[in-house]
Design a protein around this motif. Structure first.
Motif, PDB file in Angstrom:
ATOM      1  N   VAL A 151      63.660  -8.787  37.487  1.00 58.69           N
ATOM      2  CA  VAL A 151      64.363  -9.494  38.557  1.00 58.69           C
ATOM      3  C   VAL A 151      64.411 -10.995  38.256  1.00 58.69           C
ATOM      4  O   VAL A 151      65.459 -11.624  38.370  1.00 58.69           O
ATOM      5  N   ILE A 152      63.262 -11.533  37.837  1.00 54.73           N
ATOM      6  CA  ILE A 152      63.245 -12.958  37.523  1.00 54.73           C
ATOM      7  C   ILE A 152      64.258 -13.268  36.413  1.00 54.73           C
ATOM      8  O   ILE A 152      65.082 -14.174  36.537  1.00 54.73           O
ATOM      9  N   GLY A 153      64.202 -12.464  35.362  1.00 57.68           N
ATOM     10  CA  GLY A 153      65.092 -12.700  34.227  1.00 57.68           C
ATOM     11  C   GLY A 153      66.549 -12.649  34.640  1.00 57.68           C
ATOM     12  O   GLY A 153      67.338 -13.532  34.311  1.00 57.68           O
ATOM     13  N   LEU A 206      64.099 -13.904  29.310  1.00 56.05           N
ATOM     14  CA  LEU A 206      63.780 -14.879  30.349  1.00 56.05           C
ATOM     15  C   LEU A 206      62.740 -14.400  31.352  1.00 56.05           C
ATOM     16  O   LEU A 206      61.833 -15.138  31.731  1.00 56.05           O
ATOM     17  N   GLY A 207      62.861 -13.147  31.769  1.00 58.18           N
ATOM     18  CA  GLY A 207      62.005 -12.628  32.837  1.00 58.18           C
ATOM     19  C   GLY A 207      60.534 -12.762  32.510  1.00 58.18           C
ATOM     20  O   GLY A 207      59.719 -13.136  33.362  1.00 58.18           O
ATOM     21  N   GLY A 208      60.184 -12.485  31.282  1.00 57.03           N
ATOM     22  CA  GLY A 208      58.763 -12.507  30.951  1.00 57.03           C
ATOM     23  C   GLY A 208      58.366 -13.757  30.199  1.00 57.03           C
ATOM     24  O   GLY A 208      57.251 -13.829  29.676  1.00 57.03           O
ATOM     25  N   ALA A 209      59.271 -14.728  30.156  1.00 54.06           N
ATOM     26  CA  ALA A 209      59.046 -15.872  29.280  1.00 54.06           C
ATOM     27  C   ALA A 209      57.728 -16.580  29.569  1.00 54.06           C
ATOM     28  O   ALA A 209      57.060 -17.032  28.663  1.00 54.06           O
ATOM     29  N   LEU A 260      65.812 -23.827  26.479  1.00 54.75           N
ATOM     30  CA  LEU A 260      65.659 -22.516  27.109  1.00 54.75           C
ATOM     31  C   LEU A 260      64.578 -22.570  28.182  1.00 54.75           C
ATOM     32  O   LEU A 260      64.706 -21.973  29.255  1.00 54.75           O
ATOM     33  N   PHE A 261      63.510 -23.340  27.910  1.00 54.17           N
ATOM     34  CA  PHE A 261      62.413 -23.392  28.879  1.00 54.17           C
ATOM     35  C   PHE A 261      62.740 -24.225  30.110  1.00 54.17           C
ATOM     36  O   PHE A 261      62.070 -24.131  31.126  1.00 54.17           O
TER      37      PHE A 261
END
Lengths: 849, 177
Positions: free
Chosen positions: A84-86, A132-135, A8-9
């Protein structure tokens, strides 16, 4: 790395880095504005209030508000950037995964339920997107915030800071324990949801079977076991989830308790200022936020990674062939096929094909025949690279097929399946589907002439023309082709007028049209804005005033009442069978409503506007020739025609004189007068012969009248009129329009034969040197079947290599060679005559037929 | 043998009431409740043909019972390339055809042509079926009635053939042992 093996990373650290960096900067900046208000709190109590300095109070309060506002704004921006990133990463992930999933071998899909794939590609991925966005940003922010607040607390009182931190280690033990339990349940939940998706998917796909067996209880039972299981899993899941919440809250509440005891004691004894205590309490509360965020992050990370792994696990397979060849263009083959001791076995080891050896020259046409289960279709799939030979080799022009890319195959081989798939969209899109993707990306869209020729070749022309006739054209297209359609109208009304007059009641403004509704008879035109559509008429004040003026309103209301009374009295005990409502303008689902109305009215006309509208609606829908429920009051006929003229002339402002002229000219001379063209778009189009009716089908426009007997008009249009249109060179337009017919989901609006013909045309359009047909004509009627075989013989003999799995042995004689399969092996091959003469397996098959 | 007792041909079949009045006096509907006959009237269709116009064609799907109200029609069967006249239908005498269509699906085994201008009232199999679904209690009696009418027609046609039998086509019935 294979997409399914990525962690995932992998996505988080390699995608959207710039934006993630920007996010980090903003977060760090926001930290200052989160600590600053705490300091202000302290100063407000200790300095401003303590010193009774109003100026200072206002200053600190102002600064406090400013900092809080900026902190909130920054939080807002952080949230947006994070999402947005996510979502951007999710887009990339989804696209790349879909690319991978599409290329997985056919065998994968034999085992895989569509519901699983659909749920994985849609809902399950969505849930990951939020994480994902805040990962990266969330843990960094939280840790930093935590440290900053903690530092601030230490600066106020190291003792208190240490004490309030003493609770945290307990949480670090309890929460992960609960989380592990949560993860296990979550995995179960995902598996269960997928299984449920599959059950629903299967029931919907097989809905015909379900309905015809009325196996509803069976399907419901299948579903309910999963629903129950899901309920049990979710129940446990939420118990654990709220357990974690409970633990959190508990720990959080212990903090102030210690602070008040110790801090209060220190303050009483003068070792700690009141302001510092207030600030400390705030800081304690604040420091809990990032802590909570970290815990939540931990949970959502666990959740996302469970989902992610579950998704990637199902697709963890390599595509069997690369999509494009490396360092060269796709081959263009001559069409030679050779198999050397090739065989195919399924995973369980059962051999479906064994020791197949043959050589087919380019342009040779070979029929594969044999008993069912003899391996004919499997052999066809091997040659098409849809299956890979388990042993032996398959060569195309001497090249080992397993080394060829998908683009090589697509450029050279077309396969027509027995039950081809038709995509949602238009016929045109379906026809061009194969040719648009034949590999390499430089595909040429065939010109109209080629397209039409293939359509005629496969016998689709009549079907597509019929679709064309029944379509309502998009406005622009109708405008540009209007003249041609009017020409067709002229042919039907002029040259063929006598024949069509028996089946179509032509529109004529001088006459009452018995096969039209009263609305059409009165309004005599179509309204582009909808204000004169039947449903809107009762509430249209212009129309209401107009029928009052012409003393039509009461007549219509009376007629509506008669219709309502008759229908209710006749059909109220019959139920909602649509058949019985064909003779009435009332719809089955309106019966109940009108029954109440009729009961209430007891034979009198209502005064209430809504009730009047309902009766008016029935009358306006009434078609005298079809609706046997009531008679047409003769007295109304003349009134209606007179009112019509007034309506068109005075209310619409139509050029009624020109309209009359064009009618009589068409009637007497069989020719349409050309009218002066209007510049502005009209909102109302009267039924005048020179007008195109944009909201009507093409057929309605050409016939320009009301159909007397449903079906006959279409037949005659396809028959005699077609000839005339062809002579006038008008048919291609309709064919072109018919190509835009929407075929429905999986082509459901097409018949089995039409789907098959579309599939054959689609394949022939691609024009590859090798054509493989797996009982491709089986669902066609005898005529069409013969037509296709004649086409193969006449047009493609010596042009294409054709391998056809055939069922009807009488078709076999036209092939150059026939291979006879039995139990996975070729037992005989030769020409038709040779095989018949040798009296072997083929002869036996023919005898049995 | 006449489905209609009333030979008044000037009935108004354009209105539902007219159709109802016509159907009510048919022996077929003697024991049928008025409400049901009203449904038949509602679902029946008036058909008009000009002299010489074909009404049904042999080989096409048979779909309706036709009651001749006025005019005359000829029922013919094509057999081995020749057209045989089976019956003339007029409001007097046998005034109906297609009674079996109500009971079974088949293709017309004869053609019907208008000899004069003809007005008919027709009831489709679909309508009959739908009404029978709603009132199944009438089904047995109606079937029996239709079969009887069919037998009458059969007897009539057979009698005609026997009356016109050529000597060489006559075969003696086996004598009792």
């Amino acid at each position: 790395m294979r997409i399914t093996r990525r962690s995932l990373f992998y996505w988080i650290t390699r995608r959207q880095r710039l934006l993630q960096f920007l996010l980090l900067l903003i977060i760090i900046a926001s930290l200052f504005f989160r600590v600053f208000p705490l300091e202000m709190q302290k100063r407000i109590v200790n300095e401003a209030i303590h010193l009774r300095d109003e100026q200072l109070l206002f200053l600190y309060c102002g600064l406090y508000v400013g900092a809080v506002t900026i902190a909130s704004l920054l939080k807002y921006i952080i949230n947006i950037i994070q999402t947005v990133i996510g979502q951007r990463i999710l887009v990339e992930m989804r696209n790349e995964l879909y690319h991978h999933v599409l290329q997985l071998p056919l065998q994968f899909y034999r085992k895989m339920q569509p519901g699983t794939v659909i749920s994985a590609m849609t809902g399950e991925l969505n849930a990951i997107g939020f994480f994902l966005g805040g990962a990266l940003a969330i843990p960094i922010t939280s840790v930093l915030t935590f440290l900053v607040f903690l530092g601030y607390m230490f600066s106020l009182s190291p003792l208190l800071a240490m004490l309030s931190m003493s609770i945290y280690p307990f949480e670090l033990i309890v929460i992960p324990l609960l989380q592990r339990r949560y993860n296990r349940l979550n995995k179960k939940r995902i598996r269960n949801t997928r299984a449920m998706g599959n059950i629903v998917n299967e029931a919907i796909s097989g809905i015909h079977e379900v309905h015809s067996n009325s196996s509803y209880p069976l399907e419901e039972k299948r579903m309910s076991s999963y629903v129950d299981a899901l309920y049990r899993i979710l129940k446990k899941l939420f118990i654990v989830k709220y357990g974690m919440k409970f633990a959190n809250n508990m720990f959080q509440s212990f903090g102030p308790f210690i602070l008040f005891i110790v801090g209060g004691y220190l303050a009483i004894n003068g070792q700690f200022t009141l302001g510092a205590l207030v600030a400390f309490l705030s800081a304690y509360e604040k420091v809990y936020d990032p802590w909570k965020e970290m815990l939540e992050y931990y949970q959502s990370y666990q959740d996302a990674s469970v989902r992610y792994k579950q998704i990637m696990k199902i697709f963890d397979l390599d595509p069997e062939h690369v999509q494009f060849p490396e360092g060269r263009e796709p081959y263009i083959l001559k069409g030679g096929i050779e198999l050397k001791e090739a065989g195919f076995a399924v995973a369980s080891g059962v051999k479906l094909l064994d020791d197949i050896t043959f050589r087919i020259k380019p342009h040779e046409q070979v029929a594969l025949v044999g008993f069912s289960g003899s391996g004919k279709s499997t052999l066809a799939l091997l040659i098409a690279q849809l299956y890979d030979a388990t042993w032996g080799s398959v060569l195309l022009d001497g090249k080992e097929i397993s080394t060829l890319s998908k683009a090589d195959i697509s450029r050279n081989i077309t396969m027509i399946a027995q039950h081809p798939f038709i995509f949602t969209g238009t016929i045109r899109e379906n026809l061009l589907y194969a040719v648009q993707s034949s590999g390499g990306g430089q595909e040429e869209i065939p010109d109209q002439k080629t397209l039409f020729q293939i359509i005629r070749d496969v016998g689709l022309e009549e079907d597509i023309l019929r679709f064309g006739f029944n379509m309502v054209l998009p406005h622009e297209r109708a405008v540009s082709l209007k003249q041609k359609f009017l020409e067709m109208r002229q042919i039907v009304h002029g040259e063929l007028g006598d024949q069509f007059a028996k089946i179509v009641e032509f529109y004529d403004p001088h006459y009452f049209i018995r096969h039209c509704s009263l609305r059409d008879n009165i309004i005599f035109g179509e309204s582009m804005t909808g204000e004169y559509d039947t449903a809107n008429l009762p509430k249209n004040p212009v129309f209401r005033k107009f029928i009052q003026q012409h003393e039509l309103e009461d007549d219509l209301l009376k007629l509506g009442l008669t219709i309502a009374e008759q229908t209710v009295s006749l059909l109220k005990d019959i139920g909602d069978d649509e058949f019985f409502f064909r003779g009435s303008p009332m719809e089955p689902d309106e019966l109940e409503d009108y029954t109440r109305l009729v009961d209430k009215l007891a034979g009198r006309l209502p005064q209430d506007a809504e009730k009047r509208n309902k009766l008016l609606l029935l009358a306006l829908r009434f078609v005298p020739a079809f609706h046997s429920i009531s008679d047409m009051p003769q007295a109304m006929v003349k009134k209606i025609v007179d009112a019509r003229h007034y309506f068109l002339e005075k209310i619409i402002g139509a050029d009624i004189v020109a309209c009359f002229e064009s009618v009589s000219h068409l009637k007497n001379n069989g020719v349409l007068l050309s009218l002066p063209s209007y510049k502005e778009e009209k909102t109302f189009i009267p039924f005048c012969p020179t007008e195109y009716l944009f909201k009507h089908t093409l057929k309605d426009n050409i016939l320009f009248g009301a159909t007397i007997k449903e079906g006959q008009e279409a037949e005659r249009l396809q028959g005699i009129a077609m000839e005339a249109f062809k002579r006038a060179g008008l048919l291609d337009e309709i064919l072109d329009i018919g190509l835009d017919f929407e075929v429905g989901s999986k082509g459901d609006r097409l018949s089995g034969g039409q789907k098959q013909k579309v599939a054959i045309a689609r394949s022939l359009l691609k024009d590859t040197p090798i054509l493989i047909m797996d009982e491709a004509t089986a669902s066609l009627d005898n005529n069409s079947q013969a037509g296709i075989h004649e086409l193969l013989e006449k047009k493609y003999k010596g042009v294409k290599t054709i391998i056809a799995v055939i069922h009807r042995l009488d078709m076999a004689s036209s092939y150059d060679r026939i291979f006879v399969l039995k139990a996975g092996s070729i037992v005989e091959q030769g020409t038709y005559d040779e095989l018949i003469a040798s009296k072997g397996a083929f002869y036996e098959l023919v005898q049995k037929h | 043998m006449n489905l209609s007792k009333n030979t008044d041909n000037q009935q108004d079949l354009d209105t539902m009431e007219g159709k109802l009045a016509f159907l009510r006096q048919l022996p077929l509907f003697k024991d049928t409740p008025l409400e049901t006959i009203r449904l038949y009237a509602y679902l029946s269709k008036k058909e008009h043909y000009y002299a010489d116009e074909p009404i049904v064609l042999q080989g096409e799907p048979a779909d309706r019972l036709c009651l001749v109200i006025s005019g005359r029609v000829a029922i013919c069967e094509e057999h081995k390339g020749r057209d045989f006249l089976l019956q003339i239908i007029s409001p007097e005498g046998f005034n109906y055809f297609g009674e079996l269509t109500l009971l079974a699906e088949f293709d017309w085994f004869f053609s019907v042509r208008a000899l004069t201008d003809v007005t008919m009232l027709s009831i489709s199999r679909e309508a009959f079926k739908k009404i029978m679904e709603k009132f199944p209690e009438h089904f047995a009696r109606t079937v029996s009635y239709i079969v009887k009418r069919r037998i009458e027609r059969f007897v009539d046609q057979t009698d005609y053939l026997l009356d016109n039998l050529k000597e060489d086509a006559w075969r003696a019935c086996p004598e009792r042992k």
